[in-house]
Design a protein around this motif. Structure first.
Motif, PDB file in Angstrom:
ATOM      1  N   PHE A  24       8.702   7.466  15.821  1.00  0.00           N
ATOM      2  CA  PHE A  24       8.446   8.163  17.079  1.00  0.00           C
ATOM      3  C   PHE A  24       7.313   7.440  17.803  1.00  0.00           C
ATOM      4  O   PHE A  24       6.200   7.309  17.286  1.00  0.00           O
ATOM      5  CB  PHE A  24       8.043   9.614  16.808  1.00  0.00           C
ATOM      6  CG  PHE A  24       7.510  10.352  18.011  1.00  0.00           C
ATOM      7  CD1 PHE A  24       8.352  10.762  19.026  1.00  0.00           C
ATOM      8  CD2 PHE A  24       6.149  10.635  18.127  1.00  0.00           C
ATOM      9  CE1 PHE A  24       7.866  11.430  20.142  1.00  0.00           C
ATOM     10  CE2 PHE A  24       5.656  11.312  19.232  1.00  0.00           C
ATOM     11  CZ  PHE A  24       6.517  11.708  20.238  1.00  0.00           C
ATOM     12  N   TYR A  25       7.605   6.936  18.995  1.00  0.00           N
ATOM     13  CA  TYR A  25       6.624   6.212  19.800  1.00  0.00           C
ATOM     14  C   TYR A  25       6.181   7.079  20.976  1.00  0.00           C
ATOM     15  O   TYR A  25       6.985   7.825  21.545  1.00  0.00           O
ATOM     16  CB  TYR A  25       7.230   4.913  20.342  1.00  0.00           C
ATOM     17  CG  TYR A  25       7.605   3.909  19.288  1.00  0.00           C
ATOM     18  CD1 TYR A  25       6.741   2.857  18.956  1.00  0.00           C
ATOM     19  CD2 TYR A  25       8.827   3.991  18.619  1.00  0.00           C
ATOM     20  CE1 TYR A  25       7.091   1.922  17.987  1.00  0.00           C
ATOM     21  CE2 TYR A  25       9.173   3.061  17.642  1.00  0.00           C
ATOM     22  CZ  TYR A  25       8.303   2.031  17.333  1.00  0.00           C
ATOM     23  OH  TYR A  25       8.642   1.110  16.363  1.00  0.00           O
ATOM     24  N   PHE A  26       4.916   6.977  21.343  1.00  0.00           N
ATOM     25  CA  PHE A  26       4.405   7.747  22.476  1.00  0.00           C
ATOM     26  C   PHE A  26       3.436   6.902  23.290  1.00  0.00           C
ATOM     27  O   PHE A  26       2.801   5.973  22.781  1.00  0.00           O
ATOM     28  CB  PHE A  26       3.713   9.031  21.995  1.00  0.00           C
ATOM     29  CG  PHE A  26       2.496   8.773  21.136  1.00  0.00           C
ATOM     30  CD1 PHE A  26       1.231   8.667  21.704  1.00  0.00           C
ATOM     31  CD2 PHE A  26       2.612   8.623  19.763  1.00  0.00           C
ATOM     32  CE1 PHE A  26       0.105   8.418  20.924  1.00  0.00           C
ATOM     33  CE2 PHE A  26       1.499   8.373  18.968  1.00  0.00           C
ATOM     34  CZ  PHE A  26       0.248   8.267  19.554  1.00  0.00           C
ATOM     35  N   GLN A  27       3.320   7.236  24.560  1.00  0.00           N
ATOM     36  CA  GLN A  27       2.379   6.596  25.469  1.00  0.00           C
ATOM     37  C   GLN A  27       1.951   7.633  26.500  1.00  0.00           C
ATOM     38  O   GLN A  27       2.797   8.253  27.148  1.00  0.00           O
ATOM     39  CB  GLN A  27       3.011   5.387  26.157  1.00  0.00           C
ATOM     40  CG  GLN A  27       2.074   4.626  27.097  1.00  0.00           C
ATOM     41  CD  GLN A  27       2.725   3.372  27.671  1.00  0.00           C
ATOM     42  OE1 GLN A  27       3.831   2.991  27.286  1.00  0.00           O
ATOM     43  NE2 GLN A  27       2.040   2.712  28.601  1.00  0.00           N
ATOM     44  N   THR A  28       0.667   7.811  26.636  1.00  0.00           N
ATOM     45  CA  THR A  28       0.130   8.781  27.589  1.00  0.00           C
ATOM     46  C   THR A  28      -0.463   8.029  28.771  1.00  0.00           C
ATOM     47  O   THR A  28      -1.257   7.101  28.604  1.00  0.00           O
ATOM     48  CB  THR A  28      -0.936   9.666  26.922  1.00  0.00           C
ATOM     49  OG1 THR A  28      -0.357  10.284  25.766  1.00  0.00           O
ATOM     50  CG2 THR A  28      -1.426  10.731  27.874  1.00  0.00           C
TER      51      THR A  28
END
Length: 304
Positions: free
Chosen positions: A283-287
């Motif tokens: 699971f990849y995330f970027q804010t």
């Protein structure tokens, strides 16, 4: 009526004299902010997610429904970001519509800020916050299907929306049953109030945590998204569950994070939204902030 700085200040004075109710004052402020000129935003940052073929991609916003300029700026930047990272849907952490709840308010506080995304077929899945009208469950663009809590599957993931404002026994029974029945590799839960938070104003909801966390742990929930706190925070994993607070997509409470031992990353100086991608067991995330900067990013492996 044309909204000027003087009109806005008159409204503030009216609040103190009892001439305006709170919702009217809130709407006056948001209208005034929009009257200050056209919405102009910069370019999104470089996308740090893998953009794999056939991956699951989505975005997360929370406490967004102000109808004020920052919400529109975030919405515009989300649309620009989607041109680089085509996400399929958006999760909403509640407080979807602040102030008055008229038909025109839904247009100004939801349909207009996300007009480009909606026209492109992006679906929004809402949860209810403490400032929301329960009748929002019938508003079709929120895709709640007339239910305060609901679930759906997408790829190898399943999403569970809860109503944390009214967490009754029936809802607890429902979420336990649905999680038990789920065969999804990734189980995502999202709702308004944060089980973990370093916020000075609210802080964690310990009663809600005592009721929900044992169920999440027992049935392998991997990620929990919350709002309510008007900032962004990623917590250190708690019992192998990863918690995110995304409550600054419209509202903002500057300087409200009080760093504690559970803090992995915090951001309380601007509005923001999160984009995410599920690739197999990763699971990849970027804010991304309203100004177009990456404030947090990373990858979470599936442990279960």
């Amino acid at each position: 009526m044309k909204l000027t700085r003087g009109t806005f200040l008159a409204g503030v004075l009216g609040e103190f004299t009892g001439a305006l109710d709170h919702t009217a004052l809130f709407d006056l402020w948001s209208n005034w902010s929009l009257a200050q000129g056209p919405i102009v935003v910069g370019e999104p940052p470089a996308i740090e997610l893998p953009l794999q073929d056939k991956s699951l991609r989505f975005a997360v916003i929370g406490d967004n429904g102000t109808g004020a300029r920052p919400q529109y700026e975030v919405g515009s930047l989300m649309a620009k970001t989607r041109a680089k990272f085509p996400f399929e849907f958006v999760l909403m952490m509640g407080d979807n519509i602040y102030g008055r709840k008229s038909k025109s308010a839904f247009k100004r506080k939801f349909e207009d800020p996300y007009k480009t995304l909606l026209e492109d077929g992006v679906k929004f899945y809402a949860s209810l916050g403490n400032h929301d009208d329960p009748n929002e469950i019938y508003y079709q663009p929120f895709h709640m299907g007339g239910k305060r809590y609901y679930n759906w599957k997408s790829g190898n993931a399943e999403f569970f929306a809860l109503d944390s404002t009214y967490m009754n026994p029936a809802q607890l029974t429902w979420i336990e049953e649905k999680l038990r029945e789920s065969s999804a590799a990734w189980k995502f839960c999202f709702f308004h109030h944060a089980l973990y938070s370093d916020g000075r104003f609210h802080g964690p909801d310990l009663d809600l945590r005592a009721r929900l966390e044992p169920i999440f742990v027992k049935y392998g929930v991997a990620v929990v998204f919350n709002g309510h706190e008007h900032f962004y925070e990623r917590l250190q994993p708690q019992k192998e569950i990863h918690y995110f607070v995304v409550g600054n997509s419209g509202q903002l409470r500057r300087g409200n994070i009080r760093p504690g031992p559970n803090l992995a990353k915090g951001f309380d100086t601007d509005q923001a939204f999160l984009i995410a991608e599920v690739v197999g067991k990763e699971f990849y995330f970027q804010t991304i902030s309203r100004s177009g900067n990456t404030v947090d990013s990373g990858m979470i492996p599936l442990h279960r």
